[in-house]
Design a protein around this motif. Structure first.
Motif, short mmCIF file in Angstrom:
data_model
loop_
_atom_site.label_atom_id
_atom_site.label_comp_id
_atom_site.label_asym_id
_atom_site.label_seq_id
_atom_site.Cartn_x
_atom_site.Cartn_y
_atom_site.Cartn_z
N THR A 1 0.82 -1.20 0.00
CA THR A 1 0.00 0.00 0.00
C THR A 1 0.85 1.25 0.00
OG1 THR A 1 -1.79 -1.12 1.17
CG2 THR A 1 -1.74 1.28 1.31
N ILE A 2 1.91 1.27 0.80
CA ILE A 2 2.77 2.44 0.88
C ILE A 2 3.79 2.43 -0.24
CG2 ILE A 2 4.44 3.64 2.32
CD1 ILE A 2 3.03 2.54 4.73
N GLY A 3 4.28 1.26 -0.57
CA GLY A 3 5.34 1.16 -1.56
C GLY A 3 6.67 0.94 -0.86
N VAL A 4 7.31 -0.17 -1.18
CA VAL A 4 8.58 -0.49 -0.53
C VAL A 4 9.61 0.61 -0.75
CG1 VAL A 4 10.51 -2.11 -0.53
CG2 VAL A 4 8.18 -2.97 -0.60
N ALA A 5 9.62 1.19 -1.96
CA ALA A 5 10.60 2.24 -2.25
C ALA A 5 10.44 3.40 -1.30
CB ALA A 5 10.45 2.69 -3.70
N ALA B 1 3.74 3.14 -10.74
CA ALA B 1 2.29 3.37 -10.68
C ALA B 1 1.65 3.21 -12.05
CB ALA B 1 2.02 4.77 -10.12
N ALA B 2 2.33 3.70 -13.09
CA ALA B 2 1.79 3.56 -14.45
C ALA B 2 1.72 2.09 -14.85
CB ALA B 2 2.67 4.33 -15.43
N ARG B 3 2.74 1.31 -14.48
CA ARG B 3 2.74 -0.12 -14.79
C ARG B 3 1.58 -0.82 -14.07
NH1 ARG B 3 4.53 -4.47 -12.13
NH2 ARG B 3 5.43 -3.16 -10.48
N ARG B 4 1.40 -0.49 -12.81
CA ARG B 4 0.34 -1.13 -12.04
C ARG B 4 -1.04 -0.74 -12.55
NH1 ARG B 4 2.38 -1.26 -5.72
NH2 ARG B 4 4.17 -2.61 -6.10
N ARG B 5 -1.17 0.52 -12.96
CA ARG B 5 -2.46 0.94 -13.53
C ARG B 5 -2.77 0.12 -14.78
NH1 ARG B 5 -4.45 7.04 -15.27
NH2 ARG B 5 -6.33 6.36 -16.38
N GLY B 6 -1.76 -0.12 -15.61
CA GLY B 6 -1.97 -0.92 -16.81
C GLY B 6 -2.42 -2.33 -16.47
N ILE B 7 -1.86 -2.90 -15.42
CA ILE B 7 -2.25 -4.25 -14.99
C ILE B 7 -3.71 -4.25 -14.54
CG2 ILE B 7 -1.83 -6.08 -13.31
CD1 ILE B 7 1.13 -5.10 -13.27
N VAL B 8 -4.08 -3.25 -13.73
CA VAL B 8 -5.46 -3.16 -13.23
C VAL B 8 -6.44 -2.96 -14.39
CG1 VAL B 8 -7.06 -1.70 -11.92
CG2 VAL B 8 -4.89 -2.41 -10.90
N GLY C 1 -3.29 6.62 -2.27
CA GLY C 1 -2.13 6.89 -3.10
C GLY C 1 -1.61 5.73 -3.92
N VAL C 2 -2.27 4.59 -3.86
CA VAL C 2 -1.82 3.39 -4.57
C VAL C 2 -2.91 2.92 -5.53
CG1 VAL C 2 -1.06 0.99 -4.31
CG2 VAL C 2 -0.35 2.70 -2.64
N VAL C 3 -2.51 2.44 -6.71
CA VAL C 3 -3.48 2.00 -7.71
C VAL C 3 -4.32 0.85 -7.17
CG1 VAL C 3 -3.79 1.06 -10.02
CG2 VAL C 3 -1.97 2.73 -9.59
N GLY C 4 -5.64 1.03 -7.27
CA GLY C 4 -6.57 0.00 -6.84
C GLY C 4 -7.82 0.08 -7.69
N ALA D 1 -12.66 6.20 5.68
CA ALA D 1 -11.31 6.51 6.12
C ALA D 1 -10.30 6.48 4.97
CB ALA D 1 -10.87 5.53 7.20
N LEU D 2 -10.72 5.99 3.80
CA LEU D 2 -9.81 5.88 2.66
C LEU D 2 -9.70 7.20 1.91
CD1 LEU D 2 -10.97 2.46 1.14
CD2 LEU D 2 -8.99 2.86 2.60
N SER D 3 -8.50 7.45 1.38
CA SER D 3 -8.31 8.56 0.45
C SER D 3 -8.49 7.99 -0.96
CB SER D 3 -6.91 9.15 0.61
OG SER D 3 -6.64 10.09 -0.42
N MET D 4 -9.50 8.49 -1.69
CA MET D 4 -9.87 7.89 -2.96
C MET D 4 -9.82 8.92 -4.08
SD MET D 4 -11.04 4.88 -4.10
CE MET D 4 -11.67 4.22 -2.57
N THR D 5 -9.09 8.62 -5.14
CA THR D 5 -9.00 9.50 -6.31
C THR D 5 -9.27 8.67 -7.56
OG1 THR D 5 -7.33 10.86 -5.21
CG2 THR D 5 -7.61 11.15 -7.59
N PRO D 6 -10.38 8.90 -8.26
CA PRO D 6 -10.65 8.13 -9.49
C PRO D 6 -9.58 8.40 -10.56
CG PRO D 6 -12.62 9.29 -8.73
CD PRO D 6 -11.47 9.83 -7.95
N LEU D 7 -9.26 7.38 -11.35
CA LEU D 7 -8.34 7.52 -12.46
C LEU D 7 -9.15 7.43 -13.74
CD1 LEU D 7 -5.43 5.21 -11.23
CD2 LEU D 7 -5.41 7.70 -11.35
#
Length: 286
Positions: free
Chosen positions: A102-106, A168-175, A239-242, A278-284
């Protein structure tokens, strides 16, 4: 002193938020849980009737506990996470892996490189929008100094942004490939983007809504989603693609997505109204 059962219910309503704050500061689910539990013990020992803003009070207490834990960690000269490496897999739970994703290891690696006060100031201000006047009291600095701490941390974090944006762009493509295959009833397409050991895990509200519990394995998860997800769209969740599912303009389900390479390894469906709020949600846009 307020009734302990009532106080416990009030505390539980803040637990998810406190856990998120603590995890982003500490990068360890076990330590985050310890910090939240210590906050409960301090609340139970306090005169809670004098607390005007319980959520703010608890956030401050958790932040101070985490700051002490970070300072103790530095004093023991513990080694930070190696770049791109989550906590030891042998000790990590499935939930911890979900949180790390969720946070990102990096980002966790970058946060681990910060000084304790910098990390606390950055997390509280940039991730949870706490004003510098409040942060100053937690880190024992002036508001101006707290602002400088967050600014230094922000510069370090921004240095990792290009890689994060590409990821994030790669993960969005997967989703998007997953949702397209689901809508089209494309079983082969679903299997291409699902990890063989993928797990679909709904919370109690989502389980009731879909009349299905936990599902494991690519074949079973693909069969579950084949021909479905018509109202689902990619979204940034904390902040993470879902994935977000809305009906009549109202968010009904949020799905946190865990990735393993170029495949989806986990889908956590959240439908509980309290958790959704409680979630921060931003549509893509697609």
């Amino acid at each position: 002193m307020q009734d302990k059962d009532f106080l416990a219910r009030q505390f539980e309503s803040h637990r998810a938020h406190l856990g998120a704050v603590a995890y982003r500061m500490l990068g360890s689910r076990a330590e985050a849980e310890d910090a939240v539990q210590e906050a409960w013990l301090r609340l139970a020992r306090s005169d809670s009737a004098t607390i005007g803003n319980l959520g703010g009070w608890l956030t401050t207490v958790v932040a101070r506990i985490c700051l002490d834990m970070l300072r103790a960690r530095k004093s023991r000269r513990e080694e930070p996470l190696a770049p791109g490496t989550p906590e030891p897999a042998a000790e990590a739970t499935d939930q911890e892996a979900m949180l790390a994703d969720t946070i990102g290891v990096a980002l966790l690696v970058v946060l681990d490189s910060l000084k304790p006060a910098e990390r606390v100031a950055f997390v509280l201000h940039d991730m949870f929008d706490l004003p510098f006047e409040d942060i100053a009291a937690i880190v024992g600095r002036t508001p101006a100094a707290a602002r400088q701490l967050a600014s230094r941390a922000r510069r370090r974090v921004k240095g990792a942004q290009p890689d994060q944006e590409a990821d994030a762009a790669r993960r969005r493509g997967i989703v998007e490939a997953f949702l397209t295959a689901a809508r089209d009833g494309d079983l082969a397409g679903l299997l291409r983007v699902l990890d063989p050991e993928v797990v679909f895990s709904p919370d109690a509200a989502a389980e009731r809504m879909g009349n299905v519990g936990e599902v494991r394995g690519a074949d079973h998860v693909a069969a579950l989603f084949k021909g479905r997800a018509q109202a689902a769209k990619p979204a940034l969740i904390d902040g993470v693609v879902g994935i977000a599912v809305a009906f009549g303009g109202q968010l009904r389900i949020a799905m946190r997505v865990t990735f393993a390479g170029d495949r989806i390894a986990g889908l956590e469906a959240i439908a509980d109204p309290g958790r959704l709020a409680a979630l921060s949600m931003t549509p893509l846009e697609t």
